[in-house]
Design a protein around this motif. Structure first.
Motif, PDB file in Angstrom:
ATOM      1  N   ARG A 196      12.024  51.198  33.402  1.00  0.00           N
ATOM      2  CA  ARG A 196      10.922  51.514  33.387  1.00  0.00           C
ATOM      3  C   ARG A 196      10.576  52.676  34.181  1.00  0.00           C
ATOM      4  NH1 ARG A 196       6.776  47.011  35.825  1.00  0.00           N
ATOM      5  NH2 ARG A 196       7.740  47.942  37.087  1.00  0.00           N
ATOM      6  N   ALA A 197      11.837  53.049  35.494  1.00  0.00           N
ATOM      7  CA  ALA A 197      12.130  53.500  36.421  1.00  0.00           C
ATOM      8  C   ALA A 197      11.966  55.171  35.553  1.00  0.00           C
ATOM      9  CB  ALA A 197      12.153  53.864  37.625  1.00  0.00           C
ATOM     10  N   ASN A 198      12.729  55.246  34.754  1.00  0.00           N
ATOM     11  CA  ASN A 198      13.221  56.168  34.050  1.00  0.00           C
ATOM     12  C   ASN A 198      11.941  56.784  33.838  1.00  0.00           C
ATOM     13  OD1 ASN A 198      13.679  58.808  31.962  1.00  0.00           O
ATOM     14  ND2 ASN A 198      16.028  57.781  32.305  1.00  0.00           N
ATOM     15  N   LYS A 199      10.824  57.551  33.471  1.00  0.00           N
ATOM     16  CA  LYS A 199       9.535  58.158  32.887  1.00  0.00           C
ATOM     17  C   LYS A 199      10.244  58.812  31.910  1.00  0.00           C
ATOM     18  CE  LYS A 199       7.520  57.586  36.900  1.00  0.00           C
ATOM     19  NZ  LYS A 199       6.543  55.475  36.266  1.00  0.00           N
ATOM     20  N   LEU A 200      10.472  59.224  30.980  1.00  0.00           N
ATOM     21  CA  LEU A 200      11.243  60.148  30.115  1.00  0.00           C
ATOM     22  C   LEU A 200      11.122  59.355  29.022  1.00  0.00           C
ATOM     23  CD1 LEU A 200      13.221  63.265  31.047  1.00  0.00           C
ATOM     24  CD2 LEU A 200      10.629  63.065  30.198  1.00  0.00           C
ATOM     25  N   ALA A 201      12.416  58.192  29.250  1.00  0.00           N
ATOM     26  CA  ALA A 201      12.877  57.074  28.318  1.00  0.00           C
ATOM     27  C   ALA A 201      11.361  56.245  27.825  1.00  0.00           C
ATOM     28  CB  ALA A 201      13.350  55.985  28.919  1.00  0.00           C
ATOM     29  N   MET A 202      10.595  55.848  28.582  1.00  0.00           N
ATOM     30  CA  MET A 202       9.257  55.453  28.534  1.00  0.00           C
ATOM     31  C   MET A 202       8.470  56.411  27.785  1.00  0.00           C
ATOM     32  SD  MET A 202       9.560  52.336  30.257  1.00  0.00           S
ATOM     33  CE  MET A 202       8.129  52.005  29.357  1.00  0.00           C
ATOM     34  N   PHE A 203       8.468  57.092  27.922  1.00  0.00           N
ATOM     35  CA  PHE A 203       7.782  58.054  26.968  1.00  0.00           C
ATOM     36  C   PHE A 203       8.101  57.731  25.614  1.00  0.00           C
ATOM     37  CE2 PHE A 203       7.801  62.051  24.749  1.00  0.00           C
ATOM     38  CZ  PHE A 203       5.674  62.025  24.708  1.00  0.00           C
ATOM     39  N   GLY A 204       9.788  58.107  25.178  1.00  0.00           N
ATOM     40  CA  GLY A 204      10.083  58.444  24.156  1.00  0.00           C
ATOM     41  C   GLY A 204      10.173  56.591  23.442  1.00  0.00           C
ATOM     42  N   LEU A 205       9.848  55.294  24.540  1.00  0.00           N
ATOM     43  CA  LEU A 205       9.590  53.798  24.794  1.00  0.00           C
ATOM     44  C   LEU A 205       8.033  54.035  23.662  1.00  0.00           C
ATOM     45  CD1 LEU A 205      10.610  50.994  23.878  1.00  0.00           C
ATOM     46  CD2 LEU A 205       9.579  50.943  26.098  1.00  0.00           C
ATOM     47  N   ILE A 206       7.538  54.633  23.819  1.00  0.00           N
ATOM     48  CA  ILE A 206       5.756  54.336  24.087  1.00  0.00           C
ATOM     49  C   ILE A 206       5.774  55.158  22.677  1.00  0.00           C
ATOM     50  CG2 ILE A 206       4.045  55.181  24.675  1.00  0.00           C
ATOM     51  CD1 ILE A 206       4.079  54.760  26.673  1.00  0.00           C
ATOM     52  N   ILE A 207       6.452  56.480  21.853  1.00  0.00           N
ATOM     53  CA  ILE A 207       6.540  57.107  21.346  1.00  0.00           C
ATOM     54  C   ILE A 207       6.777  56.187  19.894  1.00  0.00           C
ATOM     55  CG2 ILE A 207       7.496  58.965  19.386  1.00  0.00           C
ATOM     56  CD1 ILE A 207       7.339  60.325  22.490  1.00  0.00           C
ATOM     57  N   LEU A 208       7.952  55.827  19.799  1.00  0.00           N
ATOM     58  CA  LEU A 208       8.692  54.779  19.001  1.00  0.00           C
ATOM     59  C   LEU A 208       7.490  53.633  18.494  1.00  0.00           C
ATOM     60  CD1 LEU A 208      12.687  55.159  20.048  1.00  0.00           C
ATOM     61  CD2 LEU A 208      11.231  56.219  18.191  1.00  0.00           C
ATOM     62  N   ILE A 209       7.236  52.907  19.854  1.00  0.00           N
ATOM     63  CA  ILE A 209       6.311  51.781  19.534  1.00  0.00           C
ATOM     64  C   ILE A 209       4.718  52.204  18.416  1.00  0.00           C
ATOM     65  CG2 ILE A 209       4.869  50.040  20.738  1.00  0.00           C
ATOM     66  CD1 ILE A 209       6.897  50.201  22.962  1.00  0.00           C
ATOM     67  N   LEU A 210       4.642  53.295  19.034  1.00  0.00           N
ATOM     68  CA  LEU A 210       3.375  54.176  18.177  1.00  0.00           C
ATOM     69  C   LEU A 210       3.897  54.346  16.701  1.00  0.00           C
ATOM     70  CD1 LEU A 210       2.134  56.073  20.620  1.00  0.00           C
ATOM     71  CD2 LEU A 210       0.824  54.789  20.094  1.00  0.00           C
ATOM     72  N   LEU A 211       4.944  54.636  17.005  1.00  0.00           N
ATOM     73  CA  LEU A 211       5.412  54.922  15.228  1.00  0.00           C
ATOM     74  C   LEU A 211       5.986  53.578  14.425  1.00  0.00           C
ATOM     75  CD1 LEU A 211       7.181  56.773  13.123  1.00  0.00           C
ATOM     76  CD2 LEU A 211       9.443  56.200  14.255  1.00  0.00           C
ATOM     77  N   ILE A 212       6.226  52.434  15.250  1.00  0.00           N
ATOM     78  CA  ILE A 212       6.628  51.160  14.799  1.00  0.00           C
ATOM     79  C   ILE A 212       5.010  50.266  14.676  1.00  0.00           C
ATOM     80  CG2 ILE A 212       6.862  48.777  14.740  1.00  0.00           C
ATOM     81  CD1 ILE A 212       9.056  49.495  16.699  1.00  0.00           C
ATOM     82  N   GLY A 213       4.115  50.527  15.102  1.00  0.00           N
ATOM     83  CA  GLY A 213       2.881  50.521  14.707  1.00  0.00           C
ATOM     84  C   GLY A 213       2.031  51.645  14.086  1.00  0.00           C
ATOM     85  N   ILE A 214       2.070  52.856  13.303  1.00  0.00           N
ATOM     86  CA  ILE A 214       0.943  53.516  12.476  1.00  0.00           C
ATOM     87  C   ILE A 214       2.576  52.665  10.673  1.00  0.00           C
ATOM     88  CG2 ILE A 214       1.899  55.902  11.670  1.00  0.00           C
ATOM     89  CD1 ILE A 214       1.162  57.192  14.334  1.00  0.00           C
ATOM     90  N   ALA A 215       4.083  52.889  11.174  1.00  0.00           N
ATOM     91  CA  ALA A 215       4.434  52.461   9.838  1.00  0.00           C
ATOM     92  C   ALA A 215       4.102  50.911   9.611  1.00  0.00           C
ATOM     93  CB  ALA A 215       5.800  52.246   9.751  1.00  0.00           C
ATOM     94  N   ILE A 216       3.352  49.656  10.103  1.00  0.00           N
ATOM     95  CA  ILE A 216       3.234  48.765  10.482  1.00  0.00           C
ATOM     96  C   ILE A 216       1.365  48.879   9.094  1.00  0.00           C
ATOM     97  CG2 ILE A 216       2.187  47.026  10.697  1.00  0.00           C
ATOM     98  CD1 ILE A 216       5.001  46.458  12.698  1.00  0.00           C
ATOM     99  N   LEU A 217       0.776  49.761   9.918  1.00  0.00           N
ATOM    100  CA  LEU A 217      -0.439  49.784  10.003  1.00  0.00           C
ATOM    101  C   LEU A 217      -1.080  50.975   8.525  1.00  0.00           C
ATOM    102  CD1 LEU A 217      -2.369  49.247  12.944  1.00  0.00           C
ATOM    103  CD2 LEU A 217      -1.941  47.561  11.197  1.00  0.00           C
TER     104      LEU A 217
END
Length: 304
Positions: free
Chosen positions: A36-57
Protein backbone atom coordinates in the motif's frame (compact mmCIF):
# COMPACT_ATOMS: atom_id res chain seq x y z
CA UNK A 1 -14.27 1.21 17.58
CA UNK A 2 -10.82 2.82 17.17
CA UNK A 3 -9.52 0.94 20.22
CA UNK A 4 -10.66 -2.31 18.62
CA UNK A 5 -8.88 -1.33 15.39
CA UNK A 6 -5.67 -0.46 17.28
CA UNK A 7 -5.73 -3.69 19.25
CA UNK A 8 -6.32 -5.69 16.09
CA UNK A 9 -3.44 -3.89 14.38
CA UNK A 10 -1.16 -4.58 17.34
CA UNK A 11 -2.27 -8.23 17.31
CA UNK A 12 -1.31 -8.51 13.65
CA UNK A 13 2.02 -6.67 13.98
CA UNK A 14 3.26 -8.32 17.17
CA UNK A 15 6.81 -9.68 17.13
CA UNK A 16 5.77 -12.73 19.15
CA UNK A 17 2.72 -14.39 17.53
CA UNK A 18 1.02 -16.98 19.70
CA UNK A 19 -0.35 -19.20 16.92
CA UNK A 20 0.52 -20.16 13.36
CA UNK A 21 -2.64 -18.42 12.17
CA UNK A 22 -1.63 -15.18 13.86
CA UNK A 23 1.84 -15.37 12.31
CA UNK A 24 0.39 -15.98 8.84
CA UNK A 25 -2.16 -13.17 9.11
CA UNK A 26 0.52 -10.85 10.48
CA UNK A 27 2.80 -11.57 7.52
CA UNK A 28 -0.06 -10.93 5.09
CA UNK A 29 -0.93 -7.66 6.83
CA UNK A 30 2.69 -6.48 6.83
CA UNK A 31 2.92 -7.33 3.15
CA UNK A 32 -0.23 -5.32 2.48
CA UNK A 33 1.20 -2.32 4.33
CA UNK A 34 4.37 -2.52 2.24
CA UNK A 35 2.36 -2.83 -0.96
CA UNK A 36 0.00 0.00 0.00
CA UNK A 37 2.94 2.33 0.58
CA UNK A 38 3.86 1.94 -3.10
CA UNK A 39 1.58 4.47 -4.80
CA UNK A 40 2.34 3.28 -8.32
CA UNK A 41 1.59 -0.33 -7.38
CA UNK A 42 -1.74 0.77 -5.89
CA UNK A 43 -2.48 2.67 -9.09
CA UNK A 44 -1.84 -0.50 -11.09
CA UNK A 45 -4.01 -2.54 -8.73
CA UNK A 46 -6.88 -0.04 -9.05
CA UNK A 47 -6.69 -0.18 -12.86
CA UNK A 48 -6.80 -3.98 -12.83
CA UNK A 49 -9.73 -4.03 -10.39
CA UNK A 50 -11.57 -1.63 -12.70
CA UNK A 51 -10.73 -3.86 -15.67
CA UNK A 52 -12.13 -6.92 -13.89
CA UNK A 53 -15.26 -5.00 -12.95
CA UNK A 54 -15.70 -3.79 -16.53
CA UNK A 55 -15.28 -7.34 -17.85
CA UNK A 56 -17.84 -8.73 -15.40
CA UNK A 57 -20.38 -5.98 -16.07
CA UNK A 58 -19.69 -5.67 -19.81
CA UNK A 59 -23.25 -6.50 -20.98
CA UNK A 60 -24.70 -3.97 -18.51
CA UNK A 61 -22.36 -1.00 -19.03
CA UNK A 62 -21.70 -1.37 -22.74
CA UNK A 63 -23.57 1.49 -24.48
CA UNK A 64 -24.19 -0.57 -27.64
CA UNK A 65 -23.73 -4.06 -29.01
CA UNK A 66 -20.12 -4.72 -30.01
CA UNK A 67 -21.28 -6.62 -33.10
CA UNK A 68 -24.02 -4.36 -34.52
CA UNK A 69 -22.92 -2.77 -37.78
CA UNK A 70 -24.02 0.62 -39.07
CA UNK A 71 -22.37 1.40 -42.39
CA UNK A 72 -24.05 4.81 -42.50
CA UNK A 73 -22.14 5.76 -39.36
CA UNK A 74 -18.76 4.21 -40.17
CA UNK A 75 -15.50 5.90 -39.15
CA UNK A 76 -17.23 8.52 -37.03
CA UNK A 77 -14.92 10.51 -34.72
CA UNK A 78 -15.42 10.52 -30.93
CA UNK A 79 -18.68 12.24 -30.05
CA UNK A 80 -21.39 12.30 -27.41
CA UNK A 81 -23.11 9.36 -29.13
CA UNK A 82 -19.93 7.35 -29.67
CA UNK A 83 -17.43 8.38 -27.01
CA UNK A 84 -14.47 6.71 -28.72
CA UNK A 85 -15.80 6.84 -32.28
CA UNK A 86 -16.79 4.01 -34.63
CA UNK A 87 -14.77 1.60 -36.75
CA UNK A 88 -14.87 0.85 -40.49
CA UNK A 89 -18.12 -1.11 -40.07
CA UNK A 90 -19.84 1.50 -37.89
CA UNK A 91 -19.45 -0.51 -34.68
CA UNK A 92 -19.04 1.43 -31.43
CA UNK A 93 -15.36 1.23 -30.40
CA UNK A 94 -16.04 1.78 -26.69
CA UNK A 95 -18.47 -1.16 -26.62
CA UNK A 96 -15.95 -3.35 -28.41
CA UNK A 97 -13.20 -2.36 -25.97
CA UNK A 98 -15.44 -3.16 -23.01
CA UNK A 99 -16.32 -6.60 -24.33
CA UNK A 100 -12.73 -7.13 -25.49
CA UNK A 101 -11.58 -6.81 -21.88
CA UNK A 102 -13.17 -10.22 -21.27
CA UNK A 103 -11.00 -11.78 -23.97
CA UNK A 104 -7.89 -10.11 -22.57
CA UNK A 105 -8.57 -11.36 -19.04
CA UNK A 106 -9.39 -14.84 -20.35
CA UNK A 107 -6.06 -15.03 -22.20
CA UNK A 108 -4.02 -13.60 -19.33
CA UNK A 109 -5.74 -15.70 -16.66
CA UNK A 110 -5.50 -18.96 -18.58
CA UNK A 111 -1.84 -18.52 -19.48
CA UNK A 112 -1.07 -17.45 -15.91
CA UNK A 113 -2.66 -20.66 -14.62
CA UNK A 114 -1.01 -23.04 -17.11
CA UNK A 115 2.52 -21.78 -17.79
CA UNK A 116 3.76 -21.30 -14.18
CA UNK A 117 2.43 -24.71 -13.15
CA UNK A 118 4.27 -26.42 -16.01
CA UNK A 119 7.43 -24.44 -15.27
CA UNK A 120 7.21 -25.09 -11.53
CA UNK A 121 6.89 -28.85 -12.02
CA UNK A 122 9.66 -29.16 -14.62
CA UNK A 123 12.04 -26.83 -12.79
CA UNK A 124 11.67 -28.38 -9.35
CA UNK A 125 11.92 -31.93 -10.69
CA UNK A 126 15.07 -31.02 -12.61
CA UNK A 127 16.68 -29.26 -9.66
CA UNK A 128 15.71 -31.88 -7.11
CA UNK A 129 16.54 -34.98 -9.15
CA UNK A 130 19.76 -33.70 -10.73
CA UNK A 131 21.87 -35.92 -12.97
CA UNK A 132 20.56 -36.95 -16.36
CA UNK A 133 17.00 -35.89 -15.48
CA UNK A 134 18.22 -32.35 -14.92
CA UNK A 135 20.24 -32.39 -18.14
CA UNK A 136 17.36 -33.64 -20.30
CA UNK A 137 14.76 -31.25 -18.87
CA UNK A 138 17.06 -28.24 -19.05
CA UNK A 139 18.09 -28.99 -22.63
CA UNK A 140 14.41 -29.11 -23.59
CA UNK A 141 13.97 -25.79 -21.78
CA UNK A 142 16.94 -24.33 -23.67
CA UNK A 143 15.38 -25.37 -26.98
CA UNK A 144 12.23 -23.38 -26.14
CA UNK A 145 14.28 -20.42 -24.90
CA UNK A 146 16.31 -20.38 -28.12
CA UNK A 147 13.30 -19.06 -30.06
CA UNK A 148 11.50 -15.74 -29.49
CA UNK A 149 8.22 -16.47 -27.75
CA UNK A 150 6.05 -14.76 -30.34
CA UNK A 151 7.73 -16.60 -33.24
CA UNK A 152 7.30 -19.91 -31.44
CA UNK A 153 3.66 -19.08 -30.66
CA UNK A 154 3.10 -18.24 -34.32
CA UNK A 155 4.45 -21.66 -35.29
CA UNK A 156 2.16 -23.44 -32.81
CA UNK A 157 -0.93 -21.51 -33.92
CA UNK A 158 -0.11 -22.08 -37.59
CA UNK A 159 0.08 -25.81 -36.90
CA UNK A 160 -3.01 -25.99 -34.67
CA UNK A 161 -5.23 -23.53 -36.51
CA UNK A 162 -6.25 -19.94 -35.86
CA UNK A 163 -8.54 -19.58 -32.85
CA UNK A 164 -8.46 -17.97 -29.43
CA UNK A 165 -8.16 -21.36 -27.71
CA UNK A 166 -5.16 -22.36 -29.79
CA UNK A 167 -3.63 -18.93 -29.23
CA UNK A 168 -3.91 -19.38 -25.46
CA UNK A 169 -2.42 -22.87 -25.71
CA UNK A 170 0.44 -21.60 -27.86
CA UNK A 171 1.21 -18.75 -25.44
CA UNK A 172 1.15 -21.15 -22.48
CA UNK A 173 3.47 -23.62 -24.24
CA UNK A 174 5.98 -20.86 -24.98
CA UNK A 175 5.78 -19.04 -21.63
CA UNK A 176 6.81 -21.83 -19.21
CA UNK A 177 10.65 -22.02 -19.74
CA UNK A 178 11.55 -18.90 -17.67
CA UNK A 179 9.45 -20.26 -14.78
CA UNK A 180 11.24 -23.61 -15.05
CA UNK A 181 14.63 -21.89 -14.86
CA UNK A 182 13.55 -19.85 -11.85
CA UNK A 183 12.07 -22.86 -10.04
CA UNK A 184 15.20 -24.93 -10.72
CA UNK A 185 17.43 -22.19 -9.31
CA UNK A 186 15.30 -21.96 -6.17
CA UNK A 187 15.32 -25.76 -5.78
CA UNK A 188 19.10 -26.00 -6.10
CA UNK A 189 19.53 -23.57 -3.19
CA UNK A 190 17.28 -25.51 -0.79
CA UNK A 191 17.44 -29.18 -1.79
CA UNK A 192 20.34 -29.83 0.63
CA UNK A 193 18.85 -27.80 3.49
CA UNK A 194 18.69 -29.39 6.94
CA UNK A 195 14.90 -29.45 7.07
CA UNK A 196 14.81 -31.32 3.73
CA UNK A 197 17.22 -33.91 5.14
CA UNK A 198 15.12 -34.17 8.31
CA UNK A 199 11.94 -34.71 6.31
CA UNK A 200 13.68 -37.36 4.23
CA UNK A 201 14.80 -39.17 7.40
CA UNK A 202 11.19 -39.15 8.59
CA UNK A 203 10.25 -41.14 5.50
CA UNK A 204 9.06 -38.39 3.14
CA UNK A 205 9.28 -39.47 -0.51
CA UNK A 206 10.45 -37.28 -3.42
CA UNK A 207 6.95 -36.10 -4.38
CA UNK A 208 6.07 -35.23 -0.78
CA UNK A 209 9.31 -33.28 -0.45
CA UNK A 210 8.54 -31.39 -3.65
CA UNK A 211 4.91 -30.62 -2.84
CA UNK A 212 5.17 -29.93 0.89
CA UNK A 213 8.62 -28.39 1.29
CA UNK A 214 10.01 -27.10 -2.02
CA UNK A 215 7.01 -25.81 -3.99
CA UNK A 216 5.81 -23.42 -1.25
CA UNK A 217 9.24 -21.71 -1.23
CA UNK A 218 9.21 -21.27 -5.01
CA UNK A 219 5.71 -19.82 -5.30
CA UNK A 220 6.49 -16.28 -4.12
CA UNK A 221 9.19 -15.81 -6.76
CA UNK A 222 6.90 -17.27 -9.42
CA UNK A 223 4.06 -14.91 -8.46
CA UNK A 224 6.34 -11.92 -8.95
CA UNK A 225 7.57 -13.24 -12.29
CA UNK A 226 4.03 -13.98 -13.47
CA UNK A 227 2.84 -10.46 -12.61
CA UNK A 228 5.78 -8.93 -14.47
CA UNK A 229 5.21 -11.22 -17.48
CA UNK A 230 1.52 -10.38 -17.86
CA UNK A 231 2.28 -7.32 -19.99
CA UNK A 232 4.33 -9.46 -22.37
CA UNK A 233 1.52 -12.02 -22.58
CA UNK A 234 -0.98 -9.28 -23.42
CA UNK A 235 1.30 -7.94 -26.14
CA UNK A 236 1.91 -11.43 -27.55
CA UNK A 237 -1.84 -12.13 -27.60
CA UNK A 238 -2.43 -8.78 -29.29
CA UNK A 239 0.28 -9.66 -31.81
CA UNK A 240 -1.43 -12.93 -32.65
CA UNK A 241 -4.74 -11.12 -32.98
CA UNK A 242 -3.14 -8.45 -35.16
CA UNK A 243 -1.87 -11.16 -37.53
CA UNK A 244 -5.29 -12.84 -37.60
CA UNK A 245 -4.16 -15.90 -35.64
CA UNK A 246 -5.95 -15.16 -32.37
CA UNK A 247 -9.61 -14.38 -31.79
CA UNK A 248 -11.47 -14.49 -35.10
CA UNK A 249 -13.91 -11.86 -36.43
CA UNK A 250 -16.23 -10.49 -35.27
CA UNK A 251 -14.77 -11.06 -31.76
CA UNK A 252 -13.69 -7.67 -30.31
CA UNK A 253 -10.10 -8.64 -29.49
CA UNK A 254 -7.88 -5.58 -28.99
CA UNK A 255 -5.04 -6.73 -31.27
CA UNK A 256 -7.49 -7.55 -34.06
CA UNK A 257 -9.07 -4.11 -33.61
CA UNK A 258 -5.68 -2.49 -34.17
CA UNK A 259 -5.24 -4.64 -37.28
CA UNK A 260 -8.63 -3.48 -38.59
CA UNK A 261 -7.72 0.15 -38.00
CA UNK A 262 -4.20 0.18 -39.43
CA UNK A 263 -5.52 0.95 -42.92
CA UNK A 264 -7.20 4.12 -41.68
CA UNK A 265 -4.63 5.24 -39.12
CA UNK A 266 -3.59 8.42 -40.95
CA UNK A 267 -7.09 9.78 -41.54
CA UNK A 268 -9.12 8.05 -38.82
CA UNK A 269 -6.57 7.66 -36.02
CA UNK A 270 -9.03 6.67 -33.28
CA UNK A 271 -9.87 3.29 -34.86
CA UNK A 272 -6.39 1.90 -34.06
CA UNK A 273 -5.36 4.32 -31.31
CA UNK A 274 -8.13 3.45 -28.84
CA UNK A 275 -7.42 -0.30 -28.59
CA UNK A 276 -3.69 0.49 -28.60
CA UNK A 277 -4.20 2.83 -25.67
CA UNK A 278 -6.19 0.13 -23.83
CA UNK A 279 -3.35 -2.37 -24.32
CA UNK A 280 -0.83 0.21 -23.10
CA UNK A 281 -2.80 1.06 -19.95
CA UNK A 282 -3.42 -2.58 -18.96
CA UNK A 283 0.19 -3.56 -19.67
CA UNK A 284 1.41 -0.64 -17.57
CA UNK A 285 -0.93 -1.65 -14.74
CA UNK A 286 0.45 -5.20 -14.69
CA UNK A 287 4.03 -3.89 -14.66
CA UNK A 288 3.27 -1.55 -11.75
CA UNK A 289 1.54 -4.37 -9.89
CA UNK A 290 4.51 -6.67 -10.50
CA UNK A 291 6.93 -4.08 -9.11
CA UNK A 292 4.81 -3.76 -5.98
CA UNK A 293 4.59 -7.53 -5.50
CA UNK A 294 8.35 -7.80 -5.95
CA UNK A 295 8.89 -5.34 -3.10
CA UNK A 296 6.60 -7.43 -0.89
CA UNK A 297 7.56 -11.00 -1.81
CA UNK A 298 11.20 -10.49 -2.85
CA UNK A 299 12.48 -7.49 -0.87
CA UNK A 300 16.16 -8.18 -1.63
CA UNK A 301 15.51 -8.33 -5.36
CA UNK A 302 13.16 -5.34 -5.18
CA UNK A 303 15.80 -3.08 -3.60
CA UNK A 304 18.76 -4.18 -5.69
Amino acid sequence: MSDTHISRREWLLTDAPQTRRQARLGAIYQGWLTFRANKLAMFGLIILILLIGIAILAPLISPQSPFTQNLAGRLQPPSSEHWLGTDHLGRDILSRLIHGSRITLFIVGTVALIAPVIGLFIGTVAGFAGGWVDQVLMRITDIFLAFPKLILALAFVAALGASIGNAVLALALTAWPPYARLARAETLTIRHADYIAAARLQGAGPMRLLIKHIWPLCISSLIVRVALDMAGIILSAAGLGFLGLGAQPPMPEWGAMISDGRTYILDFWWVAAMPGLAIFIVSLAFNLLGDGLRDVLDPKGGKS
